[in-house]
Design an enzyme around this catalytic site. Structure first.
Site, mmCIF file in Angstrom:
data_model
loop_
_atom_site.group_PDB
_atom_site.id
_atom_site.type_symbol
_atom_site.label_atom_id
_atom_site.label_comp_id
_atom_site.label_asym_id
_atom_site.label_seq_id
_atom_site.Cartn_x
_atom_site.Cartn_y
_atom_site.Cartn_z
ATOM 1 N N LYS A 127 0.838 -1.202 0.000
ATOM 2 C CA LYS A 127 0.000 0.000 0.000
ATOM 3 C C LYS A 127 0.873 1.252 0.000
ATOM 4 C CE LYS A 127 -3.782 -0.462 2.490
ATOM 5 N NZ LYS A 127 -4.381 -0.670 3.826
ATOM 6 N N ARG A 172 -3.040 3.353 8.519
ATOM 7 C CA ARG A 172 -3.408 2.177 7.717
ATOM 8 C C ARG A 172 -2.308 1.128 7.697
ATOM 9 N NH1 ARG A 172 -4.784 4.677 1.990
ATOM 10 N NH2 ARG A 172 -6.009 2.756 1.776
ATOM 11 N N GLY A 214 -8.112 -7.204 4.263
ATOM 12 C CA GLY A 214 -8.958 -7.259 5.452
ATOM 13 C C GLY A 214 -8.365 -7.992 6.647
ATOM 14 N N MET A 265 -5.568 -7.135 8.442
ATOM 15 C CA MET A 265 -5.041 -6.270 9.487
ATOM 16 C C MET A 265 -5.920 -5.025 9.596
ATOM 17 S SD MET A 265 -1.013 -6.849 9.055
ATOM 18 C CE MET A 265 -1.092 -6.211 7.427
ATOM 19 N N ARG A 302 -3.584 -1.624 -6.298
ATOM 20 C CA ARG A 302 -2.797 -2.862 -6.186
ATOM 21 C C ARG A 302 -3.212 -3.792 -7.323
ATOM 22 N NH1 ARG A 302 -6.017 -4.551 -0.831
ATOM 23 N NH2 ARG A 302 -8.040 -4.668 -1.773
ATOM 24 N N HIS A 311 -4.967 -46.555 -6.421
ATOM 25 C CA HIS A 311 -5.592 -46.887 -7.697
ATOM 26 C C HIS A 311 -6.685 -45.886 -8.042
ATOM 27 C CE1 HIS A 311 -8.551 -49.069 -10.208
ATOM 28 N NE2 HIS A 311 -7.453 -49.433 -10.858
ATOM 29 N N ARG A 361 -0.793 -48.605 -21.058
ATOM 30 C CA ARG A 361 -0.700 -49.766 -20.156
ATOM 31 C C ARG A 361 -1.475 -50.898 -20.807
ATOM 32 N NH1 ARG A 361 -2.316 -45.394 -17.284
ATOM 33 N NH2 ARG A 361 -0.933 -44.558 -15.684
ATOM 34 N N ARG A 366 3.628 -50.318 -23.197
ATOM 35 C CA ARG A 366 4.327 -51.068 -22.155
ATOM 36 C C ARG A 366 3.744 -52.472 -22.079
ATOM 37 N NH1 ARG A 366 3.485 -49.357 -16.061
ATOM 38 N NH2 ARG A 366 1.470 -50.345 -16.457
ATOM 39 N N GLU A 373 12.917 -47.903 -13.591
ATOM 40 C CA GLU A 373 12.084 -47.658 -12.408
ATOM 41 C C GLU A 373 12.606 -48.386 -11.185
ATOM 42 O OE1 GLU A 373 8.067 -48.973 -13.138
ATOM 43 O OE2 GLU A 373 8.728 -50.522 -14.508
ATOM 44 N N SER A 387 12.301 -44.838 -20.367
ATOM 45 C CA SER A 387 11.179 -44.089 -19.820
ATOM 46 C C SER A 387 11.217 -44.268 -18.309
ATOM 47 C CB SER A 387 9.866 -44.602 -20.405
ATOM 48 O OG SER A 387 8.793 -43.937 -19.789
ATOM 49 N N GLY A 431 9.888 -44.588 -14.909
ATOM 50 C CA GLY A 431 8.641 -44.848 -14.192
ATOM 51 C C GLY A 431 8.843 -44.342 -12.777
ATOM 52 N N THR A 432 8.516 -43.067 -12.583
ATOM 53 C CA THR A 432 8.943 -42.446 -11.327
ATOM 54 C C THR A 432 8.077 -42.829 -10.131
ATOM 55 O OG1 THR A 432 7.769 -40.489 -12.096
ATOM 56 C CG2 THR A 432 10.156 -40.478 -12.297
ATOM 57 N N ASN A 433 6.913 -43.443 -10.370
ATOM 58 C CA ASN A 433 6.157 -43.925 -9.211
ATOM 59 C C ASN A 433 6.938 -45.041 -8.528
ATOM 60 O OD1 ASN A 433 4.192 -42.205 -10.084
ATOM 61 N ND2 ASN A 433 2.815 -43.795 -10.831
ATOM 62 N N ASP A 434 7.289 -46.073 -9.330
ATOM 63 C CA ASP A 434 8.048 -47.176 -8.755
ATOM 64 C C ASP A 434 9.453 -46.741 -8.354
ATOM 65 O OD1 ASP A 434 6.581 -49.588 -8.475
ATOM 66 O OD2 ASP A 434 6.336 -49.618 -10.650
ATOM 67 N N CYS A 491 7.178 -41.172 -17.411
ATOM 68 C CA CYS A 491 5.766 -41.515 -17.569
ATOM 69 C C CYS A 491 5.076 -41.718 -16.230
ATOM 70 C CB CYS A 491 5.609 -42.755 -18.437
ATOM 71 S SG CYS A 491 6.297 -44.232 -17.678
ATOM 72 N N TYR A 508 10.994 -35.625 -23.156
ATOM 73 C CA TYR A 508 9.565 -35.316 -23.003
ATOM 74 C C TYR A 508 9.088 -35.732 -21.621
ATOM 75 C CZ TYR A 508 8.861 -40.298 -23.423
ATOM 76 O OH TYR A 508 8.909 -41.638 -23.180
HETATM 77 P P1 ADP Z 1 -7.851 -2.199 3.828
HETATM 78 O O1 ADP Z 1 -6.468 -2.620 3.540
HETATM 79 O O2 ADP Z 1 -8.592 -3.092 4.774
HETATM 80 O O3 ADP Z 1 -8.605 -1.866 2.572
HETATM 81 P P2 ADP Z 1 -7.388 0.581 4.119
HETATM 82 O O4 ADP Z 1 -6.216 1.064 4.879
HETATM 83 O O5 ADP Z 1 -7.240 0.575 2.642
HETATM 84 O O6 ADP Z 1 -7.734 -0.844 4.664
HETATM 85 O O7 ADP Z 1 -8.605 1.501 4.561
HETATM 86 C C1 ADP Z 1 -9.926 1.104 4.801
HETATM 87 C C2 ADP Z 1 -10.901 2.045 4.086
HETATM 88 O O8 ADP Z 1 -10.708 3.372 4.478
HETATM 89 C C3 ADP Z 1 -10.706 2.032 2.579
HETATM 90 O O9 ADP Z 1 -11.937 2.112 1.960
HETATM 91 C C4 ADP Z 1 -9.909 3.276 2.327
HETATM 92 O O10 ADP Z 1 -10.122 3.785 1.052
HETATM 93 C C5 ADP Z 1 -10.442 4.221 3.400
HETATM 94 N N1 ADP Z 1 -9.433 5.208 3.775
HETATM 95 C C6 ADP Z 1 -8.206 4.962 4.256
HETATM 96 N N2 ADP Z 1 -7.526 6.089 4.460
HETATM 97 C C7 ADP Z 1 -8.334 7.098 4.093
HETATM 98 C C8 ADP Z 1 -8.204 8.527 4.071
HETATM 99 N N3 ADP Z 1 -7.075 9.107 4.444
HETATM 100 N N4 ADP Z 1 -9.238 9.236 3.637
HETATM 101 C C9 ADP Z 1 -10.374 8.638 3.266
HETATM 102 N N5 ADP Z 1 -10.582 7.320 3.277
HETATM 103 C C10 ADP Z 1 -9.570 6.543 3.686
HETATM 104 MG MG MG Z 2 -7.748 -0.870 1.188
HETATM 105 MG MG MG Z 3 5.995 -49.157 -12.689
#
Ligand code: ADP
Ligand code: MG
Ligand code: MG
Length: 910
Positions: free
Chosen positions: A34, A104, A113, A115, A348, A467, A574, A630, A775, A794, A796-799, A862, A882
């Site tokens: 980020k 953030r 989501g 952290m 991202r 099998h 086979r 075979r 093999e 060839s 036979g890597t299982n055996d 194989c 191959y």
């Molecule tokens: P996550 O990684 O869980 O998306 P974010 O750090 O991106 O968490 O932020 C959570 C929400 O808050 C997102 O929708 C983001 O756009 C919004 N947000 C974060 N910082 C700001 C900011 N400075 N102003 C307005 N909205 C923000």
């Molecule tokens: Mg975000």
């Molecule tokens: Mg065999």
């Protein structure tokens, strides 16, 4: 000494690069994804609110010290904050023009989501008053304030959402309104008071009024959230290292909730499910960021923004396009519009399905944004697999009733009525047109007809190369094996999990991709295998790879499928599979049971036309491409009924004989007993303590030369026949389980004489090869001598894996091998991924030694490993000609082979 730089302004990318170098990866490592992308957006001149990032190094130092900021860090934060104040002309905590920020989290790899983030930091009684004066919008200000208290309470102090939600619910009820948006400024002001009370009740402290204290505590909390249970679990599942740490980005708040000319939203540059090239996303007018994901209000489709705020929309569209071109990747963006002005808050690389990934990579290459190599390298071989199997609708699995878990041995979704034996499965499927899941404790070769008729296969025992697993993958049947919590009761025709019972004929659903078994009939989707983008991508892959991709196929229909998927030859047919079919098995059993050479020859003569016809079918399909057949491999007892079953059937028959009423009944019973007795005796005499190391492979051909002679006759008669039809044929005769060159010499002289005889009878020459499987370790070690008498190897890597490790795969895969992998004694399952150091070394040695004798020696693999991307990369390195795999793995292997070649090229050029 200068203290280390822990804090970087969004406009200080140069300082970052001074510290870690130009490498994008290193920048992301230090600033988190980020933070790195916010800085990059600033660099290219996009509208990003001012801010700065505290590095992951600071986080790691903080966590290591047990919770103190590293020396100098906080001072650097304060001075960065001053810089932001100067740029925004606002002051943190001031009561005339207050600065508010968000705090953030952001790690190197996106963990959506997992952290925490706290918005609106800097609000307190004074700044609230100032904000009200400035905005003239008390409703907005109190709403922002209560959000801060709630987010801070939950992120920093770990208070549940419930007590906060309860306050809002009560406020709505008191005001007699349905939605939060209808609450008045006064109502929100009351909510703030109650929130503060909730905060005090849960923490025994007052909510911190000091903005710097808020910022400090939030930063600490975000650092700590790296080790929160959610985040740790996510990293473990996603294979992300635990020592990377998270960065913290402090960003000036912009407000999407200041009125109807404000909005907030998320969008992707392309459709994440289909890959279509257009903006995809959702937004909300008059709302703050987290409202969009939280799902409290109905979001609007991004296309509507075009009408609602045309200028902002046009600007956003332009930036989205620019960002995609800049990163040369589909982007997933967060934005906020404050009083008509667009702000970018995050970008991202977007998550996407396999289908979308392929389409996007191909279209980007076609559009010149990336080159074809990059496009090919962007798709993981395993993603190709998704195109070949039906899948469950994610909505269906989310609501499904989970029954059990097992090994996910053959991907795809299957739904059907459960049948507990092969005949039942076949008859239900063929005669009644039912969808069937065949469930067995484990499967045997004579269950194959039922498995073929079924939609999917479930076993309660057995491992990844059992099998059931092998056959399932061979035929692309979804399968879950070794679901050990299921008990299958064949006598009462039911299965139980704990005290839950499923009767034969009831519906179940199995997911071979995840190994999960569900009760009932879940909805499936069939992905399109004729996907034009996939076809194109694979054709590019073919141009890059140097390794051939062949297929293991026993029947013409498998060969046809293999060809369609791009196989260049058959690496393993086979030949004994055909003996299990109902019209052939009696002849084969007669061949085993008789003590008289004449009768044996008769039985074999009866089998000859069947084999000839099967081989001819393969040759016709393959149109001159190499076909490796075979000769018979498994121990003979596999062709006889199970000894234990025979004994109990005999006991049964004898009881019935005692009670038989008339002569006719006695006669039939006696005949049946005689026949069963014969089978039992032979099965008994063929019993070996360790059949996998017993009378099988080339040993059988030496023991019963007429058997392999018949097979070779069938191959060459078929070849002559098909050549006469005007089709080119290239048979390769393969001897299994050679350990000593003398075995090969002995078999070869007999077999070549027969081949010659057939060619003479037909007055034609067939270009063929004669070769050996490698093999057993001894064969690998003596490969130079074996190569004197073989035109191809060839592996036979299982055996070979089994005999190199001295581990029986079927027993081990459900037993101690799992523990070996979990405890790290083995890094991976050697039956799934070739063991580089041991088995790989043997292959390397055998290839080298073989090629000293015969430089042009054709070497392939194989075993099951032929379809595994990592093993394919190793095969490329070892210089194999191959890999051969199940037809359904052919597209995967084509891509994996291209990856191996491209990586090799990259390595050599650096
Ligand atoms: P996550 O990684 O869980 O998306 P974010 O750090 O991106 O968490 O932020 C959570 C929400 O808050 C997102 O929708 C983001 O756009 C919004 N947000 C974060 N910082 C700001 C900011 N400075 N102003 C307005 N909205 C923000
Ligand atoms: Mg975000
Ligand atoms: Mg065999």
């Amino acid at each position: 000494m200068q203290t280390k730089k822990w804090v970087f302004g969004f406009d200080e990318l140069d300082a970052v690069k001074n510290q870690v170098g130009e490498d994008v990866d290193a920048v992301r490592g230090l600033l988190g994804g980020k933070g790195a992308n916010l800085a990059e957006m600033v660099r290219i001149g996009l509208p990003v609110p001012h801010g700065f990032t505290v590095s992951t190094e600071a986080c790691n130092a903080f966590l290591k010290s047990g919770g103190t900021f590293p020396k100098g860090m906080w001072d650097q934060v304060l001075s960065a904050l001053q810089t932001v104040e100067a740029k925004t002309d606002k002051r943190f905590g001031s009561d005339d023009s207050p600065l508010l920020v968000s705090c953030r989290s952001g790690a190197k790899f996106s963990m959506p989501g997992m952290m925490d983030t706290v918005l609106n930091i800097g609000l307190n009684s004074q700044t609230v008053a100032a904000m009200i004066r400035l905005t003239d919008d008390p409703r907005f200000v109190y709403d922002a304030y209560r959000r801060l208290i709630q987010m801070f309470g939950s992120v920093v102090m770990g208070i549940d959402d419930e007590p906060f939600e309860a306050v809002i619910t009560a406020a709505r009820r008191a005001a007699g309104v349905e939605n939060d948006t209808e609450l008045s400024a006064e109502a929100w002001q009351q909510v703030v008071l109650h929130f503060k009370a909730v905060y005090r009740r849960h923490t025994t402290h007052d909510f911190p009024e000091d903005p710097l204290k808020q910022l400090k505590m939030a930063t600490e909390a975000v650092f700590k959230s790296w080790n929160g249970k959610r985040a740790v679990d996510y990293r473990t599942a996603a294979g992300i290292a635990h020592d990377l740490g998270t960065a913290v980005s402090i960003v000036t708040m912009v407000f999407g909730n200041m009125g109807d000319d404000c909005a907030t939203g998320v969008a992707m540059t392309r459709n994440g499910s289909t890959g279509e090239n257009h903006l995809e996303g959702d937004y909300l007018t008059n709302a703050q960021g987290e409202d969009v994901v939280a799902g409290i209000r109905m979001t609007r489709d991004i296309s509507l923004l075009k009408e609602e705020m045309p200028a902002a929309y046009t600007e956003f569209e332009r930036i989205a396009r620019l960002l995609e071109n800049h990163y040369r990747e589909m982007q997933d963006m967060e934005f906020t519009i404050e009083k008509g002005k667009l702000w970018m808050l995050q970008t991202r690389d977007g998550k996407r399905t396999a289908q979308a990934a392929v389409r996007i990579a191909v279209e980007m290459a076609d559009g010149g944004l990336i080159d074809r190599q990059t496009a090919v390298l962007r798709i993981k071989p395993e993603q190709v697999d998704f195109f070949l199997h039906p899948q469950f609708d994610p909505k269906a699995t989310a609501g499904g009733r989970l029954l059990a878990r097992g090994l996910n041995v053959s991907p795809g979704a299957a739904v059907g009525q459960v049948a507990f034996d092969a005949n039942m499965a076949e008859s239900w499927a063929k005669n009644d047109g039912k969808s069937v899941i065949m469930a067995r404790p484990e499967t045997k070769p004579d269950d194959v007809h039922g498995m073929l008729a079924a939609q999917g296969i479930l076993t309660s025992r057995g491992g990844r190369t059992s099998h059931a697993a092998l056959v399932a993958r061979q035929f692309g049947k979804p399968a879950v094996v070794g679901a050990s919590t299921i008990t299958i009761d064949l006598t009462n025709r039911l299965m139980t999990v704990g005290n839950h019972t499923i009767h034969e004929g009831e519906w179940i659903s199995i997911d071979g991709t995840t190994g999960v078994v569900y009760e009932g009939k879940l909805e499936t989707m069939v992905p399109d295998i004729k996907d034009p983008w996939l076809i194109k991508l694979l054709s590019w892959a073919d141009e890059f790879r140097t390794l051939g991709v062949w297929a293991n196929a026993d029947y013409p229909q498998d060969a046809r499928r293999a060809l369609e998927y791009g196989a260049q030859g058959i690496g393993l047919c086979r030949s004994e599979h055909m003996f299990f079919e109902t019209d052939r098995l009696p002849h084969f059993q007669r061949m085993i049971l008789t003590d008289y050479p004449v009768e044996r020859r008769e039985a074999l003569a009866a089998l000859l036309p069947f084999q000839r016809q099967d081989f001819a079918g393969l040759f016709r399909v393959m149109q001159g491409r190499p076909v490796i057949i075979r000769l018979i491999d498994p121990p003979l007892h596999e062709f006889l009924p199970d000894l234990v079953e025979l004994v109990s059937e005999l006991a049964d028959l004898k009881i019935r004989l005692k009670h038989a009423a008339d002569m006719a009944a006695i006669d039939t019973l006696l005949a049946e007993i005689r026949q069963k007795e014969l089978l039992r005796k032979r099965a008994q005499s063929l019993r070996e303590a360790n059949p996998m190391l017993g009378l099988r492979g080339v040993r059988l051909g030496i023991y019963i030369p007429e058997l392999t002679t018949m097979q070779v006759r069938a191959i060459f008669e078929a070849a002559c026949m098909v050549v006469k039809e005007g089709i080119d044929v290239h048979p390769e005769v393969m001897i299994p389980l050679t350990s000593h060159v003398n075995e090969l010499i002995r078999q070869r002289s007999v077999l070549e004489a027969e081949a010659r005889a057939v060619m003479t009878e037909n007055g034609m020459e067939i270009a063929y090869k004669f070769g050996s499987m490698i093999e057993l370790p001894r064969a690998a070690l003596t490969a130079d001598r074996i190569a004197d008498h073989a035109e191809f190897f060839s592996f036979g890597t299982n055996d070979l894996t089994q005999t190199t490790f001295g581990i029986s795969r079927d027993d081990a895969e459900t037993g101690f091998l799992i523990e070996y992998m979990e405890s790290g004694i083995l890094p991976a399952n050697p039956f799934a991924t070739l063991d580089r150091d041991g088995v790989g070394e043997l292959i390397d040695m055998a290839v080298k030694r073989g090629r000293t004798t015969k430089p042009a020696l054709e070497c392939g693999i194989c075993g099951e490993h032929g379809g595994d991307p990592k093993s394919i990369a190793l095969c490329h390195e070892l210089g194999l000609s191959y890999v051969s795999c199940s037809p359904f793995r052919v597209p995967v292997a084509r891509l994996a082979a291209a990856h191996a070649a491209l990586r090799d090229k990259q390595k050599k050029s650096t």
